[in-house]
Design an enzyme around this catalytic site. Structure first.
Site, PDB file in Angstrom:
ATOM      1  N   TYR A 291     -15.941   5.421 -11.052  1.00 15.90           N
ATOM      2  CA  TYR A 291     -15.390   4.312 -10.261  1.00 15.90           C
ATOM      3  C   TYR A 291     -15.888   2.961 -10.809  1.00 15.90           C
ATOM      4  CZ  TYR A 291     -15.346   1.070  -6.296  1.00 15.90           C
ATOM      5  OH  TYR A 291     -15.201  -0.039  -5.493  1.00 15.90           O
TER       6      TYR A 291
ATOM      7  N   ASP B 299       3.670   2.315  -4.950  1.00 12.42           N
ATOM      8  CA  ASP B 299       2.712   3.158  -5.664  1.00 12.42           C
ATOM      9  C   ASP B 299       2.425   2.445  -6.984  1.00 12.42           C
ATOM     10  OD1 ASP B 299       1.348   4.986  -7.140  1.00 12.42           O
ATOM     11  OD2 ASP B 299       2.802   6.624  -6.872  1.00 12.42           O
TER      12      ASP B 299
ATOM     13  N   ASP C   9       0.874  -1.183   0.000  1.00 17.06           N
ATOM     14  CA  ASP C   9       0.000   0.000   0.000  1.00 17.06           C
ATOM     15  C   ASP C   9       0.904   1.223   0.000  1.00 17.06           C
ATOM     16  OD1 ASP C   9      -2.121   1.958   0.670  1.00 17.06           O
ATOM     17  OD2 ASP C   9      -3.284   0.187   1.196  1.00 17.06           O
TER      18      ASP C   9
ATOM     19  N   ARG D 265     -30.052  -0.712   1.725  1.00 18.69           N
ATOM     20  CA  ARG D 265     -29.397  -1.177   0.495  1.00 18.69           C
ATOM     21  C   ARG D 265     -28.413  -2.305   0.796  1.00 18.69           C
ATOM     22  NH1 ARG D 265     -24.729   0.851  -1.385  1.00 18.69           N
ATOM     23  NH2 ARG D 265     -24.209   0.035  -3.423  1.00 18.69           N
TER      24      ARG D 265
ATOM     25  N   SER E 166     -16.682  -4.582  -8.352  1.00 14.08           N
ATOM     26  CA  SER E 166     -17.666  -3.988  -7.443  1.00 14.08           C
ATOM     27  C   SER E 166     -19.083  -4.125  -7.981  1.00 14.08           C
ATOM     28  CB  SER E 166     -17.317  -2.515  -7.267  1.00 14.08           C
ATOM     29  OG  SER E 166     -18.341  -1.846  -6.564  1.00 14.08           O
ATOM     30  N   ASN E 167     -20.028  -4.064  -7.051  1.00 12.02           N
ATOM     31  CA  ASN E 167     -21.443  -3.986  -7.450  1.00 12.02           C
ATOM     32  C   ASN E 167     -21.677  -2.743  -8.310  1.00 12.02           C
ATOM     33  OD1 ASN E 167     -22.948  -1.769  -5.570  1.00 12.02           O
ATOM     34  ND2 ASN E 167     -21.328  -2.703  -4.376  1.00 12.02           N
TER      35      ASN E 167
ATOM     36  N   GLY F  93      -5.849  -2.412  -4.645  1.00  9.28           N
ATOM     37  CA  GLY F  93      -5.347  -1.030  -4.623  1.00  9.28           C
ATOM     38  C   GLY F  93      -6.143  -0.098  -5.521  1.00  9.28           C
ATOM     39  N   GLY F  94      -6.315   1.139  -5.091  1.00 11.73           N
ATOM     40  CA  GLY F  94      -7.003   2.142  -5.910  1.00 11.73           C
ATOM     41  C   GLY F  94      -8.094   2.851  -5.133  1.00 11.73           C
TER      42      GLY F  94
HETATM   43  C1  15L Z   1     -17.881  -0.263  -3.140  1.00 12.89           C
HETATM   44  O1  15L Z   1     -17.504  -0.659  -4.219  1.00 12.89           O
HETATM   45  C2  15L Z   1     -17.009   0.533  -2.276  1.00 12.89           C
HETATM   46  O2  15L Z   1     -15.650   0.194  -2.410  1.00 12.89           O
HETATM   47  C3  15L Z   1     -17.390   0.487  -0.813  1.00 12.89           C
HETATM   48  O3  15L Z   1     -16.711   1.535  -0.159  1.00 12.89           O
HETATM   49  C4  15L Z   1     -18.894   0.603  -0.624  1.00 12.89           C
HETATM   50  O4  15L Z   1     -19.292   1.891  -0.925  1.00 12.89           O
HETATM   51  C5  15L Z   1     -19.600  -0.431  -1.468  1.00 12.89           C
HETATM   52  O5  15L Z   1     -19.190  -0.403  -2.804  1.00 12.89           O
HETATM   53  C6  15L Z   1     -21.132  -0.283  -1.440  1.00 12.89           C
HETATM   54  O6  15L Z   1     -21.740  -0.270  -2.504  1.00 12.89           O
HETATM   55  O7  15L Z   1     -21.682  -0.239  -0.362  1.00 12.89           O
END
Ligand code: 15L
Length: 276
Positions: free
Chosen positions: A134, A49, A31, A172, A109-110, A70-71
Site C-alpha cells: 500500500y 470504476d 466511487d 501512534r 500516506s504516512n 480512490g483505491g
Molecule cells: C492510512 O494511510 C490509511 O488509509 C488509514 O486507514 C489509517 O490506517 C492511516 O493510514 C494510519 O496510519 O493510521
C-alpha cells in the site's frame, strides 16, 4: 463555485471533506459504492470504476480540480493494490491530463515513509521508506505526479495523510492525528493556492508529538488548529503494548502485517441464479 471531483468519495476521508467543504465547492462525488449522504444539493454522486480508463475519462471531464482518494486504503493483496491504486491512479492522472484538468490533490500516506523510526523527525525532502505494498502504491502516485508536473505542467499537492478522524485512536495516532477541520483547511489550500507546482506536505494537525517537520505546509499558509495532545491522557490510559517492530516504526502495524481488513469492501455481487 469551483467543481471538484473526489474519487473514493464514499470513504471516511472523502466524507469528511465533502461535509466540511459542502458550502464552498460543487462536489462530483465518485466511487464504486454509493455515498451514504450528500451534504449539499450541489453534490452529485457518479458511479465509476477508476481501474477502467473509460470511466476515469468520463468523471474527470469539466472539473476545476481533483482530489484523488480512490483505491485501497490499507495493506492488501497485490492484485487489489495493483488495480485500484496503481492502474487507478495512472488512469485518473492521465485522464485529467487529456481533459485539461491541471490541479490534483493526492492524499498519499504516512505509509510512504512508515519504516522511519519514531525517534526521527523527517520533512518533505526525506527519502521514501514505504512500509507495505500500500505504501509503495502511494509512492507510485507521488512519482507519477512528479512526472506529470515536470513534463506536462500539471499541479500537485501531495498530502501524506496521517489518520483522519474526530479523535486520535491510539498512541501512534497522537503523532499522526488529522482533525477534519485541519484537513479541510489543507485541502482548501491545495485547491486555491495560486503557486503550487509539485509539493509534498504532511496531512496532520499541529500535534505536539508529531514526527514530521511540516514546514513545507506552513510555507503554503497551513495553520492547523488542533493538537492530539488534548486527548493524550485518555489515549495512553488504554494503550496496550504491541509488536516490537510496529512500536519502533512510524508506520506501526503496517510494517508487520501482510493483509488487513479492507475498511471499504465492495458490496457483495448478487450470485447469478442458474436457469433450470
Ligand atoms: C492510512 O494511510 C490509511 O488509509 C488509514 O486507514 C489509517 O490506517 C492511516 O493510514 C494510519 O496510519 O493510521
Amino acid at each position: 463555485m469551483k467543481t471538484i471531483l473526489i474519487t473514493g468519495a464514499a470513504g471516511d476521508v472523502g466524507t469528511h471533506i465533502r461535509r466540511e467543504l459542502a458550502s464552498k465547492y460543487v462536489f462530483r462525488a465518485s466511487d464504486l459504492r454509493p455515498v451514504k449522504q450528500a451534504f449539499s444539493t450541489n453534490e452529485k454522486y457518479v458511479k465509476a470504476d477508476i481501474s477502467k480508463f473509460s470511466d476515469a475519462l468520463q468523471i474527470t471531464k469539466g472539473v476545476d480540480a481533483i482530489i484523488h482518494l480512490g483505491g485501497y486504503s490499507v495493506e492488501g493483496p497485490w492484485e487489489g493494490i495493483l488495480s485500484a491504486n496503481i492502474i487507478g491512479c495512472y488512469n485518473v492522472f492521465e485522464a485529467a491530463r487529456r481533459n485539461g484538468v491541471k490541479r490534483i490533490l493526492f492524499p498519499t500516506s504516512n505509509h510512504a515513509m512508515g519504516f522511519y523510526p519514531r525517534s526521527q523527525t523527517i520533512d518533505h525532502t526525506a527519502y521514501i521508506k514505504p512500509d507495505s505494498r500500500y505504501g509503495v502504491s502511494k509512492v507510485f502516485g507521488e512519482a507519477l505526479g512528479s512526472l506529470y508536473a515536470d513534463k506536462y505542467g500539471m499541479e500537485f499537492l501531495m498530502m501524506r495523510l496521517g489518520n483522519v478522524g474526530p479523535v486520535p485512536l491510539d498512541k501512534r495516532r497522537l503523532s499522526l492525528w488529522f482533525s477534519p477541520r485541519d484537513l479541510a483547511q489543507l485541502v482548501t489550500i491545495g485547491i486555491e493556492h495560486p503557486d503550487i507546482k509539485f509539493e509534498i506536505v504532511y496531512g496532520i494537525s499541529r500535534n505536539t508529538r508529531a514526527w514530521y517537520d511540516n514546514s513545507n505546509a506552513f510555507r503554503l499558509g497551513y495553520t492547523p488548529v488542533d493538537d492530539a495532545e488534548t486527548f493524550a491522557a485518555a489515549v495512553l490510559a488504554r494503550e496496550q503494548p504491541g509488536h516490537p517492530v510496529a512500536e519502533q516504526c512510524q508506520g506501526g502495524v503496517f510494517c508487520v502485517e501482510e493483509n488487513m481488513p479492507n475498511p471499504a469492501p465492495l458490496p457483495k455481487q448478487k450470485a447469478k441464479r442458474k436457469k433450470t
